[in-house]
Design a protein around this motif. Sequence first.
Motif, short mmCIF file in Angstrom:
data_model
loop_
_atom_site.label_atom_id
_atom_site.label_comp_id
_atom_site.label_asym_id
_atom_site.label_seq_id
_atom_site.Cartn_x
_atom_site.Cartn_y
_atom_site.Cartn_z
N ILE A 137 34.09 -62.70 7.41
CA ILE A 137 33.75 -61.37 6.84
C ILE A 137 34.62 -60.59 7.62
CG2 ILE A 137 32.25 -59.51 6.86
CD1 ILE A 137 29.78 -61.26 6.16
N LEU A 138 34.82 -60.61 8.85
CA LEU A 138 35.55 -59.74 9.72
C LEU A 138 37.21 -59.87 9.40
CD1 LEU A 138 35.62 -57.69 11.87
CD2 LEU A 138 35.57 -59.33 13.71
N PRO A 139 37.66 -61.23 9.29
CA PRO A 139 39.18 -61.19 8.79
C PRO A 139 39.40 -60.57 7.56
CG PRO A 139 38.30 -63.34 9.94
CD PRO A 139 37.14 -62.36 9.74
N SER A 140 38.37 -60.90 6.61
CA SER A 140 38.59 -60.22 5.37
C SER A 140 38.67 -58.71 5.33
CB SER A 140 37.57 -60.90 4.25
OG SER A 140 37.44 -62.17 4.28
N TRP A 141 37.70 -58.37 5.99
CA TRP A 141 37.56 -56.79 6.16
C TRP A 141 38.88 -56.28 6.67
CZ3 TRP A 141 33.87 -53.94 4.23
CH2 TRP A 141 33.86 -52.51 4.48
N ASN A 169 23.80 -64.03 11.37
CA ASN A 169 24.72 -65.28 11.13
C ASN A 169 26.29 -64.68 11.86
OD1 ASN A 169 26.42 -67.34 10.60
ND2 ASN A 169 25.55 -67.33 8.37
N PRO A 170 26.55 -64.76 13.11
CA PRO A 170 27.59 -64.17 13.75
C PRO A 170 28.90 -65.14 13.55
CG PRO A 170 26.04 -65.07 15.30
CD PRO A 170 25.41 -64.89 14.14
N ARG A 171 28.51 -66.28 13.32
CA ARG A 171 29.77 -67.03 13.00
C ARG A 171 30.28 -66.62 11.66
NH1 ARG A 171 29.12 -73.51 13.36
NH2 ARG A 171 29.09 -72.99 15.53
N LEU A 172 29.43 -66.54 10.60
CA LEU A 172 29.89 -66.03 9.45
C LEU A 172 30.77 -64.73 9.38
CD1 LEU A 172 30.13 -66.24 6.14
CD2 LEU A 172 28.06 -64.96 6.20
N LEU A 173 30.24 -63.92 10.40
CA LEU A 173 30.86 -62.44 10.57
C LEU A 173 32.25 -62.63 10.98
CD1 LEU A 173 30.79 -59.39 10.56
CD2 LEU A 173 30.02 -59.71 13.07
N VAL A 174 32.56 -63.52 11.97
CA VAL A 174 33.74 -63.77 12.84
C VAL A 174 34.74 -64.67 12.12
CG1 VAL A 174 34.68 -64.77 14.86
CG2 VAL A 174 32.63 -63.52 15.07
N THR A 175 34.21 -65.62 11.38
CA THR A 175 35.09 -66.28 10.63
C THR A 175 35.62 -66.09 9.36
OG1 THR A 175 33.21 -67.86 9.96
CG2 THR A 175 34.06 -68.39 12.00
#
Length: 424
Positions: free
Chosen positions: A362-366, A354-360
């Motif tokens: 998880i990654l910003p939160s991380w 689910n790359p969209r979830l990662l980019v939108t």
Amino acid sequence: MHRLQAAIYGALFVVLFGSGALFLSQFGTGLRFWEDFTYGYLVLLVAYTWYLFALLFVHDLRPRRYQRYWREKIAVVIPCYNEDPELVEKSIRSVLAAAGHKQVIVIDDGSTNGVQETLRALALKLPIVVHEFPENAGKREALHFATTRLLDDDVEFVVTIDSDTILEPDALVRVVEPLFWPEIGASTGNVLLLNERQNLLTRMIGTYYWVGLNIYKQAQSVIRSVVCCSGCLAAYKASLLREIIDEFANQRFLGERCTHSEDRHLTNLVLKRGFDVDYVAEAVSWTETPATLRGLLRQQRRWKRGYIRESIYTLTYAWRVKPLLFVQILCWDLTAPFLSFGLRLALVVTAVGNPRLLVTTILPSWIALLLVRYIFVPLRAGRKLPGLLLYMLFYEGCLYWLNLWALFTVKNKSWVTRTVSAQA
């Protein structure tokens, strides 16, 4: 000691595989254990961050003052192996130009690039002692030989620097001043990069150095337990160094003789004897960093092996003499990379599925979480913020996984010199 080190080493594998098992548990037993583990890790991360904040706040509130240097004799030991002749000459001349009453010792560790010719010429016209090993024996042997054979009897402090290090004029006197306190056995100085502006990679490494020194080492200095005196600039009480140098030269880990991470182990031996170790930001040195990705990774592989081995060694004694350091190493520094293995697996799975979830999400939160952890970078060195963002992404995508590689290869004795790393 051997059995205790082996037990701690084995426990790291338990932590690693346990974290992986918790990640897999969500597919078999539901999300409960995985969610509890994730929240628990985040709580631990926040607690450690606030711990660092508290230590740095104490430092700002009560900055340490030391007795001023007068005319005490300082021996400066410079091990050299295949260093660029021009750079090693600059290093030696910066030592001679630095303030302080000193003896300068250069040990050529069996170089094969002809730097000996430069050293011999310098020995004829400058007040330095040069000794040549017929073949490469390692930095441990170089420091051991200098300490046991070449130090003048009236030397009170020994400063070690790398042969590619350039000193600021007051670096020597600043770095030895903590040693006037009876309880302080060693100290280390600040390291800046000569080639930080060379490319994006070196700018990122410059931020990495700044964080390591002005957050972690500064915080460790508050509890007087800096875990590693940098090879670029480190100072020791001469009497203490003479006492520990044989043990230092003969270190073994899981039955094998150790050949790298000398700086961390020498610091460990100082702490083990109950002495304090301080960081002195005002003692400034300059060095070069690898400017290519290949060179950086070769350097980091060596450093991470030593980090694991020496952190294990720290746990074998710190509970007796440095309890707060023991808790810090046990609960975070050594175990966190392996405790978070399951979380990294989750990131990889999300990136694929689910790359969209990662980019939108998880990654910003991380990144936001990590920015909170490294909040002192934008607060105190705002110009390094781009390098920090690049470093955070590079760590998650590459450097983190070197921790796992280092865990499985920690007994590997291969050595990559600074020269090879820089030229790779």
